[in-house]
Design an enzyme around this catalytic site. Structure first.
Site, short mmCIF file in Angstrom:
data_model
loop_
_atom_site.label_atom_id
_atom_site.label_comp_id
_atom_site.label_asym_id
_atom_site.label_seq_id
_atom_site.Cartn_x
_atom_site.Cartn_y
_atom_site.Cartn_z
N MET A 375 0.79 -1.23 0.00
CA MET A 375 0.00 0.00 0.00
C MET A 375 0.83 1.28 0.00
O MET A 375 0.32 2.34 -0.33
CB MET A 375 -0.98 -0.01 1.17
CG MET A 375 -2.08 -1.03 0.99
SD MET A 375 -2.90 -0.91 -0.61
CE MET A 375 -2.36 -2.41 -1.40
N GLY A 412 -3.28 -7.49 -1.46
CA GLY A 412 -3.71 -7.44 -0.07
C GLY A 412 -4.68 -8.53 0.32
O GLY A 412 -4.45 -9.33 1.23
N GLN A 413 -5.80 -8.59 -0.39
CA GLN A 413 -6.88 -9.48 0.02
C GLN A 413 -6.76 -10.84 -0.65
O GLN A 413 -6.08 -10.98 -1.67
CB GLN A 413 -8.22 -8.83 -0.32
CG GLN A 413 -8.46 -7.55 0.47
CD GLN A 413 -9.75 -6.87 0.09
OE1 GLN A 413 -10.79 -7.11 0.67
NE2 GLN A 413 -9.68 -6.02 -0.92
#
Ligand SMILES: Nc1nc2c(c(=O)[nH]1)N[C@H]1C(S)=C(S)[C@@H](COP(=O)(O)OP(=O)(O)OC[C@H]3O[C@@H](n4cnc5c(=O)[nH]c(N)nc54)[C@H](O)[C@@H]3O)O[C@H]1N2
Ligand SMILES: Nc1nc2c(c(=O)[nH]1)N[C@H]1C(S)=C(S)[C@@H](COP(=O)(O)OP(=O)(O)OC[C@H]3O[C@@H](n4cnc5c(=O)[nH]c(N)nc54)[C@H](O)[C@@H]3O)O[C@H]1N2
Ligand code: SF4
Ligand SMILES: [Mo]
Length: 789
Positions: A375, A412-413
Site C-alpha cells: 500500500m 492485499g486481500q
C-alpha cells in the site's frame, strides 16, 4: 521483533501457546493446544486461508459439523506447513457469539427480524423501483476482494448483463487499483510476471514501503529464511517509519519522507543510467519509452467544500485521460537529469550516498533483484506512476521475468486478484482483462453471456469514491454492500457516513457476518455464510487459483452470498442468467467464466482440476501445466521458441519505460496541521477487526489502536505512552492512546494509526484525494495536528 517478557507471554497467549517465529509465523510441530484440537478432528479438508493475499494453504479439521482445528498444509508450496497467527485463528472466526443469523430490517433506529422471503422481496422491489423511476444507473453494488470467484463472476453478470448498470465496484479500488493501472500502462496486461519462487532464487530484496512482516508474514518468513541461509543475500527496506519489516536482518534501512518515493525511484534510475548499469541489449529489444500528462490533479471535487479548503494545496478535480507520447531513450535520459541523488535527498531526507548505494545494488550485474511493495505505493495520489517507476528500474537492468529477477506487486486481500481483477468486478472492466468501453470486448462478453450486446452499457460506472459521492448527492438510490465495511474503510468517511443516512429514496442493503459500522448504516442486513460455510475459490498474488468445498453449515438462517445473488436475480426476472440445468451452480459458473481467459494468456484449468489439487495452480495453465514466469521463453507457453522475452500484453511486444515526474502530494503538513498522518495495519487484526476482534486471543494481543508518536514530538507536547491524544485534520478527529516507540518507531513529524478499531475511527481524519489514473485514494498521508485530550 524484540519482545519484552510481558509482550512475549501475550504473543504466546495470542497464538494458542504455539511458538511464534520472529516474523509472526507459527512453527509447525511446536503447537501445544492445537495438538489436542488436531486429535479431536475426525476429518481434514483443504482450503486457502481466508485472510491475506499470500494465499496460504490450510487443512481444516472437522468434527460433528464444526471446524475444530486448522494446520498449515505442508503440501502447499506457498506456506509449506506454516501459518501466521491469523491463519491459526481461522476456526474461531466462525463462532463469535454475535454472528448474524436472521435478516434484519431497519425500523427507525431499530432493526427487526424478518424472513428471507420478506427480505429478498423488499430488496428486489427497491431495486426495481429505482430502476423504473430513475434508470439502471441509480442502483449500485459494492463488493470485495474477499468475495469468491463464483460470487464475483455472478454479481458481474447480474449487474452488467441483467440490470444493465456498470455501477459495480469492489474494495480492491482502495487497495490494488494503482497496481493494476501500473501493470496495464507498463505491460498492457495485469498481474505479476514472477512468483514466490523468486524469493528463494534471488539474492537482493527491495522492500518499498510494505510492512510485510505484519501484513504478509509468511512471505516475510520465507525471505528471512533465505537471508539466514545465504550470507550473500541483501535486504533493503525502504520505509516511512521503522517497523517490523525494517528490523534485523535488513542490511539497509532507509527511512524516507512520505510520497518522496517518486523522486527516489527516479534518482535510482539516474544513477543506474549514469553509471552504465543498464542492460543495453535488453532495452533495445524489449523496451519503448513514453511520457504522459503531468499536473494531473488529485481527484477532489471542485464543488465540495472541505472545512477550510482555501488554506490547502488541493487542486481541483478534472476528468482524466493520460495522453501518452512516445519519447526516445535520449529524451528519457534528459528527463532523468533533474533527479540527481542530491535532489532526491532534499525531497526524501535520505542521504544521497545511501540512494547511490541502493541503486548500485539494484544495478549490479552480478546480483539478482526482487522488489516488493504494497500500500505504500498503491495508496498514493501518484500510485500508477510509482508502480511504473519501479518497473523502470527492472526494465533498465533487464532484471525481470526470469527466476530470481522480479518486481513482485503484493496483493492485499485473498482474492483481489482472483475475483476483482481477473473476473473484472469493477465499474470499467469485464471478465478476462476486458473493458466495458471496448466494443469488441462487449461483443465477446455478450456472446459468452448469451445476452444481446446492447444490454451491456459502454459507459463505465462510478468508481468507488464517486459511487459514494453519488450516494451522498442522491444520484444513487439503492446500494448493495457485500463482504466489505466501507463506513469504516473509506477515506474521509464522515462525509460518506452522513451521506448514506440522508434518507429520501436511499436504501442500503448490507450482507454481513458480524455487526459492523456499515451494518449500522444499513436499511436491510442479510446474514451471510463465510469461508468454509460455503464453496469458494480465491486467486492470490502469484496468479494462484485455489478451491475449497463447503464443509460446515452457517449459523441460524445465514445464507451464502452466491445464493443471495441468484435469489435477487430471480426476483428481478433475471433468473435465466443463472439457469444451468442440473449442473452444480459453482461448477457451471466457473466453466462459463473460464471461456473468457482461454487463449488470452489468462487460461485457467477446468473446475475439476482445482477441486482436486492442493494449493491450486498458477495461470496461465496450458495443457495442464502452470506458469511460474510469464513473458519468458521456456516458462511461458505464450512466448514462442526463439523469442526470448515478449511482453505480449503490448501490441509491439515491448514494455514501456515511463518518464513520470515527482509531483507533490494532495496535502502536506503546514503551520496549522504540522504532522503527517499515515495509517495501516497490525499483525493481529484483519482490516476493520470485525472478524479478528471476535477472537479473544487476537483481541487481547492488540486490544485497541494507538497513535504512534515520535518521542521528541511527544515530549514537546507533554505526551507519554498511554495518554489520550486528539488527532485532528481539516476533516475530522479521533482520540487514541499515545504510543511512543515499541513495535513501530515513527520519525519526528509523523504519526501512525492503524484502522482496525471502530472506537478510533481514523478514517474520519484521512483525506479522500485519489490518483486520477487509478482512482485509488491515498490513505497513507494527510496533514494533522495532535494535542493531549
Ligand atoms: N495483519 C494484517 N495483514 C494484512 C491485512 C490486514 O488487515 N491485517 N490486510 C491485507 C491487505 S488488504 C493489504 S492491502 C495489505 C497491506 O499491506 P502493507 O501495505 O504492507 O501494510 P500497511 O500497514 O497498509 O502499510 C504500511 C506501509 O506503508 C508504507 N508507506 C507509508 N507511506 C508511504 C509512502 O509515501 N511511500 C511508500 N513507498 N511507502 C509508504 C510504510 O513504510 C509501511 O511499510 O495487507 C494485507 N495483509
Ligand atoms: N485508514 C485506512 N483505511 C483503509 C486502508 C488503510 O491502509 N488505511 N486500506 C484500504 C484497503 S487496502 C482495504 S483492502 C480496505 C479493506 O476494507 P473492508 O473490506 O471494508 O474491510 P473488512 O474489515 O475486510 O470488511 C469485510 C467485511 O465483510 C464481512 N465478511 C467477512 N466474510 C464475509 C462473507 O463471506 N460474506 C459477507 N457477506 N461478509 C463477510 C466482515 O465481517 C467485514 O465486516 O480498507 C481500506 N481502508
Ligand atoms: S500469511 Fe496471510 S494467508 Fe498466510 S496464514 Fe497469515 S493471514 Fe493467512
Ligand atoms: Mo487491501
Amino acid at each position: 521483533m524484540k519482545l519484552s517478557r510481558r509482550e512475549l507471554l501475550k504473543t504466546l497467549a495470542g497464538a494458542g501457546a504455539a511458538i511464534v517465529s520472529a516474523s509472526g509465523a507459527i512453527l509447525p510441530g511446536s503447537v501445544g493446544q492445537a495438538e489436542a484440537a488436531e486429535a479431536a478432528a475426525e476429518s481434514w479438508e483443504k482450503s486457502p486461508c481466508r485472510f491475506c493475499g499470500v494465499g496460504c494453504g490450510v487443512l481444516v479439521g472437522l468434527r460433528k459439523g464444526k471446524v475444530v482445528a486448522v494446520k498449515g498444509d505442508p503440501e502447499v508450496p506457498v506456506n509449506r506447513g506454516l501459518l501466521c497467527i491469523k491463519g491459526y485463528s481461522l476456526p474461531k472466526i466462525l463462532y463469535g457469539r454475535d454472528r448474524y443469523k436472521v435478516p434484519l430490517l431497519r425500523q427507525g433506529n431499530k432493526f427487526v427480524e424478518i424472513s428471507w422471503s420478506q427480505a429478498l422481496d423488499i430488496m428486489a422491489s427497491k431495486f426495481k423501483g429505482a430502476i423504473q423511476a430513475h434508470g439502471p444507473e441509480s442502483v449500485a453494488a459494492y463488493f470485495s476482494g474477499q468475495t469468491t470467484v463464483f460470487e464475483g463472476y455472478a454479481i458481474n453478470k447480474l449487474m452488467k448483463a441483467g440490470i444493465g448498470s456498470n455501477n459495480l465496484e469492489g474494495n480492491p479500488r482502495l487497495c490494488m487499483a494503482s497496481a493494476v493501472a501500473g501493470f496495464f500502462s507498463t505491460f498492457g496486461m495485469d498481474e505479476p510476471m514472477g512468483c514466490y519462487d523468486d524469493i528463494e532464487l534471488t539474492d537482493t530484496f527491495f522492500i518499498w514501503g510494505s510492512n510485510f512482516a505484519e501484513a504478509h508474514p509468511i512471505l516475510y518468513s520465507r525471505m528471512m529464511e533465505r537471508k539466514h541461509q545465504d550470507a550473500n543475500v541483501k535486504i533493503v527496506s525502504l520505509q516511512t517509519f521503522l517497523n517490523r519489516s525494517s528490523d534485523q536482518p535488513a542490511d539497509i534501512v532507509a527511512i524516507f519522507k512520505p510520497h518522496s518515493d517518486l523522486a527516489l525511484a527516479n534518482a535510482m534510475a539516474h544513477v543506474i543510467v549514469k553509471e552504465g548499469l543498464i542492460n543495453e541489449a535488453f532495452i533495445q529489444k524489449h523496451v519503448t519509452f513514453k511520457k504522459g500528462l503531468t499536473e494531473i490533479g488529485y481527484g477532489v471535487e471542485d464543488n465540495f467544500e472541505y472545512g477550510g479548503a482555501s488554506e490547502t494545496s488541493w487542486k481541483t478535480y478534472k476528468p482524466f485521460t493520460d495522453k501518452a507520447q512516445p519519447i526516445s531513450f535520449e529524451e528519457y535520459k534528459t528527463f532523468l537529469e533533474t533527479y540527481t541523488p542530491e535532489y532526491a535527498e532534499k525531497l526524501s531526507g535520505l542521504p544521497a550516498d545511501t540512494i547511490r548505494q541502493i541503486a548500485r545494488l539494484l544495478g549490479d550485474p552480478k546480483r539478482k533483484a526482487v522488489s516488493c511493495w504494497t500500500m505504500g505505493f498503491n495508496q498514493h495520489v501518484r500510485g500508477t506512476w510509482i508502480n511504473n517507476l519501479v518497473y523502470n528500474l527492472h526494465l533498465l537492468t533487464g532484471k525481470i521475468a526470469e527466476p530470481g529477477n522480479s518486481p513482485l506487486s503484493l496483493t492485499g486481500q485473498p482474492s483481489a486478484c482472483g475475483t476483482t481483477r481477473e473476473a473484472g468486478v469493477l465499474s470499467h472492466t469485464l471478465p478476462g482483462g476486458m473493458f466495458v468501453a471496448n466494443p469488441e470486448h462487449r461483443k465477446k462478453t455478450a456472446q459468452i453471456w448469451n445476452v444481446p450486446v446492447e444490454k451491456i452499457s459502454p459507459r463505465p460506472g462510478y468508481h468507488t469514491m464517486e459511487m459514494f459521492r453519488a450516494l451522498d448527492r442522491g444520484d444513487i438510490k439503492v446500494m448493495w454492500i457485500n463482504t466489505t465495511n466501507p463506513f469504516q474503510t473509506l477515506p474521509h468517511v464522515g462525509r460518506y457516513r452522513k451521506g448514506a443516512r440522508k434518507g429520501g429514496e436511499r436504501f442500503i442493503v448490507v450482507s454481513e457476518v458480524y455487526p459492523s459500522e456499515t451494518a449500522r448504516h444499513a436499511d436491510l442486513i442479510l446474514p451471510s455464510a463465510m469461508w468454509v460455510e460455503k464453496e469458494g475459490m480465491f486467486g492470490n498474488t502469484e496468479r494462484r487459483t485455489q478451491h475449497w468445498f463447503k464443509m460446515v453449515d452457517p449459523p441460524g438462517e445465514a445464507k451464502d452470498d452466491l445464493w443471495q445473488i441468484v435469489e435477487l436475480a430471480k426476483r428481478l426476472d433475471m433468473g435465466h442468467l443463472f439457469a444451468y440445468g442440473e449442473e452444480p451452480l459453482q461448477k457451471a459458473l466457473f466453466e462459463e467464466y473460464r471461456k473468457f481467459g482461454l487463449g488470452s494468456g489468462k487460461d485457467l484449468a477446468p473446475y475439476d482440476v482445482y477441486a482436486k489439487v492442493r494449493g491450486g495452480l498458477r495461470w496461465p495453465v496450458v495443457e495442464g501445466k502452470e506458469t511460474r514466469w510469464r513473458y519468458r521463453e521456456g516458462f511461458d507457453p505464450y512466448v514462442k521458441k526463439g523469442e526470448g522475452v515478449r511482453f505480449y500484453g503490448q501490441p509491439d511486444g515491448r514494455a514501456v519505460i515511463w518518464a513520470r515526474p515527482y509531483e507533490p502530494p494532495a496535502e502536506q503538513p503546514d503551520e496549522k496541521y504540522p504532522l503527517w498522518l499515515t495509517t495501516g495495519r497490525v499483525l493481529e487484526h484483519w482490516h476493520t477487526g470485525t472478524i479478528t476482534r471476535r477472537v479473544l486471543e487476537l483481541h487481547r494481543a492488540a486490544p485497541f489502536a494507538p497513535v504512534w508518536i515520535n518521542a521528541e514530538d511527544a515530549g514537546a507536547l507533554g505526551i507519554k505512552t498511554g495518554d489520550p491524544v486528539r488527532v485532528q485534520s481539516r476533516r475530522g478527529e479521533v482520540i487514541a492512546k499515545a504510543q511512543v516507540n515499541g513495535r513501530n518507531t515513527v520519525p519526528k513529524g509523523v504519526v501512525f494509526v492503524p484502522f482496525f478499531d471502530e472506537n478510533v475511527l481514523i478514517n474520519l481524519v484521512t483525506l479522500d484525494a485519489y490518483d486520477p489514473i487509478s482512482k485509488q485514494p491515498d490513505f497513507k498521508k494527510c496533514a494533522v495536528r495532535i494535542e493531549k485530550a
